[in-house]
Enzyme design. Structure first.
Site, short mmCIF file in Angstrom:
data_model
loop_
_atom_site.label_atom_id
_atom_site.label_comp_id
_atom_site.label_asym_id
_atom_site.label_seq_id
_atom_site.Cartn_x
_atom_site.Cartn_y
_atom_site.Cartn_z
N GLU A 72 -14.28 1.52 -19.81
CA GLU A 72 -14.16 2.98 -19.88
C GLU A 72 -13.27 3.26 -21.08
OE1 GLU A 72 -12.56 6.30 -20.07
OE2 GLU A 72 -11.57 5.97 -18.15
N CYS A 105 -8.57 10.44 -21.89
CA CYS A 105 -9.75 9.90 -22.55
C CYS A 105 -10.87 10.92 -22.65
CB CYS A 105 -10.24 8.64 -21.83
SG CYS A 105 -10.50 8.86 -20.06
#
Length: 495
Positions: free
Chosen positions: A265, A300
């Site tokens: 990720e 993120c």
């Protein structure tokens, strides 16, 4: 309760875990090397933390392998694993004040966010996967009459969970929950900026009844301890959350070692697309401001690119600028603070470098654009909005990981979608529109693993999270996360 605590006094008295947690106890590192942990709220040193190297990692892996092969966790009855993980979740909540304080001291996030958000979400994640343990079944395949074929799910073995510093507890729980629930032994490697809560997790896991070796924690530098895990021949899987650059290293490490399973990720450059038919600009402005300024933009999936129809560009920027005022940087240990410090001086300088690059490329700051609260010694940047941004500019293409919003004007739906997708990343995106037709068109057009319509950063443990393109592959959260940490075995019975 939160407001009644003198967090500054607590900060002076709290014990700071600083040694590896291996085989059920804190141990000394083999090398004796350390790295300094700095409180980013005022720049002062907190403590030196053991810096694990390849030899320390090997000890942790051998401990984890011993536990796995002995079956003390991997072959434990699912109901018993469930009970221990639920107790682990309860202990996280029982130690809420200490864990929240350790998180804030490590990364400079507001204590209210750590107390009400990070600790609670980590405990909830562990509990969710505990409850899922006995709800995931194998299969009986449709085969010939004289055969019975089972499809069984088995743990991989040793999982290395390498997690970032922006949400240390939450990201650790996203890995620990499914990996432990499926019977693996786990080695948790926290970011060097944020080792405290990960080390405390190791201690709490033992208190919950988890056998020694099932969860080991190795603090250390990424290019040393992280690399050692990536190259280790007896690590079966790496679950990594962090930058795309480092994610590519783990892909290489897998190929150079034992073809270990990799789940990534990675970075993002999420677009917030606001179409001309958006019928609630106030809601859009609030969602966009929170989507880039929460956690000082160190997220993120931060909505760092505002792709807005030129017809409403000026009106929307004015509203976002007004919303940004509530995110004025403040003392992380003050319960009223909405936005704390950057995680480190290095990260602050990196973000300021991007702000300078935006100016150099011709973009104009609407608000912000500099360091503030220098008198504290801490690492603070004010919320910053750039207008006049082209999508080929550095600030529009590269992940800044700070409170910087780039506004890119477009004409119409097609240009908005093309601009939104013109990036190497594909973690998340959002569209704000008053048209049901355009909402569905945009949801299908955006190349991202998560798409929000007329909202941003909504989440649930029941819903998978992960990206497309260079934002990685594999999913955290939901039952799908368990796929990363298991193998399927087909067993044929003739009769």
């Amino acid at each position: 309760m939160l407001q009644e605590i003198d967090w500054h006094a607590r900060a002076k008295a709290v014990a700071l875990p600083n040694r590896p947690f291996i085989d059920g106890q804190y141990v000394d590192s083999l090398s004796g090397e350390t790295f300094a942990c700095i409180y980013p709220g005022d720049g002062r040193p907190l403590t030196d933390v053991a810096s694990c190297n390849a030899a320390d990692v090997d000890v942790a892996v051998r401990s984890a392998r011993k536990a796995f092969e002995a079956g003390v966790w991997s072959r434990m009855a699912p109901a018993d694993r469930r009970r221990i993980l639920l107790r682990f979740s309860e202990l996280i909540l029982a130690n809420r004040e200490e864990l929240a304080l350790l998180e804030t001291l490590n990364v400079g996030k507001p204590i209210a966010n750590a107390y009400n958000g990070d600790v609670v979400s980590a405990a909830a994640c562990i509990a969710w996967y505990a409850e899922a343990i006995d709800k995931v079944y194998g299969e009986v395949a449709a085969t010939a009459y004289d055969m019975t074929t089972l499809v069984m799910r088995e743990p991989l073995g040793i999982v290395a969970a390498v997690v970032p510093w922006n949400y240390p507890m939450s990201m650790a729980a996203w890995k620990l929950g499914p990996a432990l629930a499926t019977g693996n032994s786990v080695i948790l490697k926290p970011a060097e900026q944020s080792p405290f809560t990960a080390l405390k997790f190791g201690e709490l896991a033992i208190e919950a009844g988890m056998p020694p070796g099932v969860l080991n924690v190795v603090p250390g530098l990424g290019h040393i301890a992280g690399k050692a895990l990536g190259l280790h021949m007896d690590v079966d899987c790496v679950g990594f959350t962090g930058s795309t650059e480092v994610g590519k290293y783990f892909m290489q490490y897998s190929g150079q070692s034992n073809i270990k399973r990799i789940g990534l990720e990675l970075g993002g450059k999420s677009p917030q697309v606001v179409l001309a038919d958006c019928d609630d600009l106030d809601a859009a402005a609030a969602g966009i401001a929170a989507g880039i300024f929460a956690n000082t933009g160190q997220v993120c999936n931060a909505g760092s690119r505002l792709i807005v129809d030129e017809k409403i560009h000026d009106q929307l920027l004015e509203k976002i600028a007004a919303q940004a005022k509530v995110f004025a940087p403040g003392d992380p240990l003050d319960t009223a603070t909405r936005m704390g410090s950057m995680v480190s001086e290095e990260q602050m300088d990196r973000v300021l470098g991007y702000i300078d690059a935006g100016r150099a490329d011709g973009a104009r700051p609407v608000i912000g654009g500099g360091r503030v609260k220098t008198e504290t010694g801490g690492f603070y940047i004010e919320p910053t909005i750039f207008e006049g941004v082209r999508n080929d500019m550095k600030i529009a293409q590269e992940e800044i990981f700070g409170p910087v919003l780039s506004a890119i004007p477009v004409k119409g739906f097609d240009e908005a979608m093309a601009t939104a997708n013109d990036t190497v990343y594909g973690l998340a995106g959002a569209v704000w529109t008053g048209s049901v037709k355009n909402a569905h068109r945009a949801a299908k057009s955006l190349r991202a693993g998560v798409v929000w319509v007329n909202c941003f950063d909504r989440g649930s443990l029941a819903v998978p999270f992960g990206g497309f393109k260079q934002s990685g592959f594999g999913r955290d959260k939901s039952l799908h996360a368990m796929d990363k940490y298991t193998d399927l075995k087909a067993v044929w019975f003739a009769h």
